[in-house]
Structures are given as structure tokens and as C-alpha cells.
Scaffold this motif. Structure first.
Motif, short mmCIF file in Angstrom:
data_model
loop_
_atom_site.label_atom_id
_atom_site.label_comp_id
_atom_site.label_asym_id
_atom_site.label_seq_id
_atom_site.Cartn_x
_atom_site.Cartn_y
_atom_site.Cartn_z
N GLU B 32 0.87 -1.20 0.00
CA GLU B 32 0.00 0.00 0.00
C GLU B 32 0.90 1.24 0.00
OE1 GLU B 32 -3.53 -0.14 -0.16
OE2 GLU B 32 -2.95 1.88 -0.75
N SER B 33 0.78 2.05 -1.06
CA SER B 33 1.79 3.08 -1.30
C SER B 33 1.67 4.30 -0.41
CB SER B 33 1.73 3.52 -2.76
OG SER B 33 0.52 4.24 -2.99
N ASP B 38 -9.31 6.19 -0.01
CA ASP B 38 -10.44 5.26 0.07
C ASP B 38 -11.69 5.92 -0.50
OD1 ASP B 38 -11.51 6.96 1.97
OD2 ASP B 38 -10.93 5.72 3.69
N GLY B 39 -12.82 5.22 -0.44
CA GLY B 39 -14.06 5.69 -1.03
C GLY B 39 -14.52 7.05 -0.50
N ASP B 40 -14.12 7.39 0.73
CA ASP B 40 -14.51 8.66 1.33
C ASP B 40 -13.49 9.77 1.10
OD1 ASP B 40 -16.79 7.40 2.36
OD2 ASP B 40 -15.67 6.71 4.13
N GLY B 41 -12.46 9.46 0.33
CA GLY B 41 -11.46 10.48 0.03
C GLY B 41 -10.37 10.59 1.08
N ASN B 42 -10.37 9.67 2.05
CA ASN B 42 -9.31 9.71 3.06
C ASN B 42 -8.10 8.92 2.57
OD1 ASN B 42 -11.06 11.02 5.00
ND2 ASN B 42 -12.07 9.01 5.20
N PRO B 43 -6.90 9.45 2.82
CA PRO B 43 -5.71 8.72 2.38
C PRO B 43 -5.60 7.36 3.09
CG PRO B 43 -5.10 10.78 3.50
CD PRO B 43 -6.60 10.71 3.48
N ILE B 44 -5.22 6.34 2.34
CA ILE B 44 -4.96 5.02 2.92
C ILE B 44 -3.50 5.01 3.34
CG2 ILE B 44 -4.96 2.53 2.50
CD1 ILE B 44 -6.94 3.09 0.17
N PRO B 45 -3.22 4.73 4.64
CA PRO B 45 -1.84 4.86 5.11
C PRO B 45 -0.89 3.89 4.42
CG PRO B 45 -3.33 4.28 6.94
CD PRO B 45 -4.15 4.31 5.68
N ARG B 46 0.34 4.34 4.25
CA ARG B 46 1.38 3.51 3.66
C ARG B 46 1.61 2.25 4.49
NH1 ARG B 46 7.92 4.63 2.80
NH2 ARG B 46 8.49 2.78 4.00
N SER B 47 1.77 1.11 3.84
CA SER B 47 2.11 -0.14 4.51
C SER B 47 2.83 -1.04 3.51
CB SER B 47 0.86 -0.83 5.04
OG SER B 47 1.20 -2.06 5.64
N ILE B 48 4.17 -0.99 3.56
CA ILE B 48 4.93 -1.72 2.56
C ILE B 48 6.01 -2.59 3.21
CG2 ILE B 48 4.62 0.18 0.91
CD1 ILE B 48 7.68 0.74 1.24
N ILE B 49 6.58 -3.48 2.42
CA ILE B 49 7.84 -4.11 2.79
C ILE B 49 8.93 -3.12 2.41
CG2 ILE B 49 9.45 -5.94 2.14
CD1 ILE B 49 6.98 -7.77 1.91
N ASN B 50 9.77 -2.74 3.37
CA ASN B 50 10.75 -1.69 3.09
C ASN B 50 12.17 -2.19 2.91
OD1 ASN B 50 11.93 -1.82 5.83
ND2 ASN B 50 9.97 -0.96 6.48
N ARG B 51 12.41 -3.49 3.17
CA ARG B 51 13.77 -4.01 2.99
C ARG B 51 13.70 -5.50 2.71
NH1 ARG B 51 18.33 -4.72 7.63
NH2 ARG B 51 20.08 -5.20 6.26
N PHE B 52 14.60 -5.95 1.82
CA PHE B 52 14.73 -7.36 1.51
C PHE B 52 16.21 -7.72 1.49
CE2 PHE B 52 15.78 -10.30 -2.03
CZ PHE B 52 15.31 -11.47 -1.47
N THR B 53 16.55 -8.82 2.15
CA THR B 53 17.96 -9.25 2.11
C THR B 53 18.05 -10.72 1.75
OG1 THR B 53 18.01 -9.87 4.45
CG2 THR B 53 18.60 -7.60 3.94
#
Lengths: 121, 109
Positions: B32-33, B38-53
Motif C-alpha cells: 500500500e503506497s 479510500d471511497g470517502d477520500g481519506n488517504p490510505i496509510p502507507r504499509s509496505i515491505i521496506n527491505r529485503f535481504t
């Protein structure tokens, strides 16, 4: 072909400076592979390849935030190359900067035409 | 929160000493970038994988910093040198603090 807002490229320049520490950036020795046209900006395949690099930064200058990924290569990297899939908000230049083992930097860029943008609304 | 996060990794079963092999990894994750609403115009909070090793017998192969511009279900293909028999360890770090791991053994003849 440049229809990007000015701040986008300024943000990209800032990210490049943060990576290079302001050092001069040359060309050659870094290959960036990306499609000329991407129908779906949600998943655009790219590949970077820079023999002898210690790290490669990838930026999308026209995205809301330009940073895409940084690849750091360890002692057991079989080659200094990697492929992934990225999001592009629209037609723009994808930029790669490689840090070479002698501390120098090189860049490569490629324009990708995007039919449907990949950053959602 | 990311549900049903499943790593998938492809590594050859065997290799010769010093051989360079290709590794492919994919992990199911919405990435999630933070740019979407969302449908109400509210930003959807960022939720990503930030590191891979990826490490082999404790030595690093590749260490990747991921930003929100990495696509849903992050995919990586890269190359590793295999000096001896052992195990690859793959680790993904989520914004929410979760850590996902996978290991793959390889036999060197």
C-alpha cells in the motif's frame, strides 16, 4: 516530451545528491532495461546491471515521490544486477545511478511511456 | 496490516563450487503506497515491505531498500555465487514490524 512538474525533477535531483554526496556522475558501465511502452503502470519490469558496482539507486522522476529502490550488493553477489517490477504514475524517465567500487558514480536513464498510470487516485 | 504474506523463492537444488546461480523471489504483499484514497477520500496509510535481504551461510548476497514505487507482490531476480554447500536465507521487513523469512538449501558437488 517533458510534461513533468518541475518539483518532480527537483526531488529526483535531491535523491541523487543524497546518494552521490554531490559527486560528479558519469556515464557508461550501467545498463538500465525497461520497456518503451508500459500499458499498465502498476507493474513495469525493469533491470539494472552494472558490473563492479557496490550499489544501484533507481528513481522514477515523475512519480509523487521519486525513490523506487536501492540495491546493495554483498560479497556473494554473482553479478551486480537485479530485476524487479515497479509502479510508474505516468510517462516519464526512469533513472538509475550506480556507485562503482572505486567510489565513482555513473547514471543511465530510459523513458517509459505509460498508458494507464500506476499510483491510484 | 498485510494478511496472508507468503514468500516464494526459486533456487537451484545443486551447483558446482563457485558457480553463479540465478535466484527469483516473490512475496505476496499489497505494498500500500500511501498515495491512494479510500471511497470517502481519506488517504490510505502507507504499509509496505521496506527491505529485503538475501544471505548465504551468513554472507550477504544482496540488500535491497524498497520504496512505495515497488509493485504489489514484490519480485526480485538476482545472481549469487555459491562457494560451498549451505543455505540461503531470505528476509523481508514490513513497515508494521513483521519479519518474513524463508531458507533454501543448496548442495555443491
Amino acid at each position: 516530451a517533458a510534461m513533468l512538474p518541475f518539483r518532480a525533477s527537483a526531488a529526483a535531483d535531491e535523491a541523487i545528491n543524497a546518494f552521490t554526496g554531490g559527486a560528479e556522475v558519469g556515464e557508461g558501465g550501467l545498463t538500465l532495461t525497461a520497456p518503451e511502452i508500459a500499458e499498465n503502470g502498476n507493474t513495469v519490469p525493469i533491470e539494472v546491471d552494472a558490473p563492479g558496482a557496490t550499489a544501484i539507486l533507481v528513481l522514477a522522476a515523475g512519480n509523487p515521490t521519486p525513490a523506487v529502490a536501492t540495491f546493495n550488493f554483498g560479497p556473494l553477489a554473482g553479478a551486480q544486477m537485479a530485476s524487479t517490477r515497479i509502479r510508474l504514475a505516468g510517462t516519464q524517465d526512469v533513472i538509475a545511478i550506480a556507485k562503482m567500487s572505486d567510489g565513482s558514480f555513473v547514471r543511465a536513464s530510459k523513458e517509459v511511456k505509460v498508458t494507464i498510470g500506476g499510483c491510484g487516485g | 496490516m498485510a494478511d496472508n504474506v507468503t514468500p516464494r523463492v526459486r533456487v537451484p537444488r545443486d551447483a558446482t563450487a563457485g558457480e553463479v546461480i540465478t535466484i527469483k523471489t516473490l512475496i505476496s504483499h499489497p505494498m500500500e503506497s500511501g498515495q491512494r484514497k479510500d471511497g470517502d477520500g481519506n488517504p490510505i496509510p502507507r504499509s509496505i515491505i521496506n527491505r529485503f535481504t538475501c544471505d548465504f551461510n551468513g554472507q550477504n548476497v544482496i540488500d535491497v531498500t524498497l520504496e512505495p514505487a515497488i509493485s504489489t507482490n514484490p519480485y526480485f531476480e538476482f545472481q549469487a555465487t555459491v562457494p560451498e554447500s549451505g543455505a540461503f536465507t531470505f528476509t523481508w521487513y514490513d513497515d508494521d514490524g513483521s519479519v518474513y523469512e524463508d531458507t533454501k538449501e543448496i548442495a555443491v558437488s
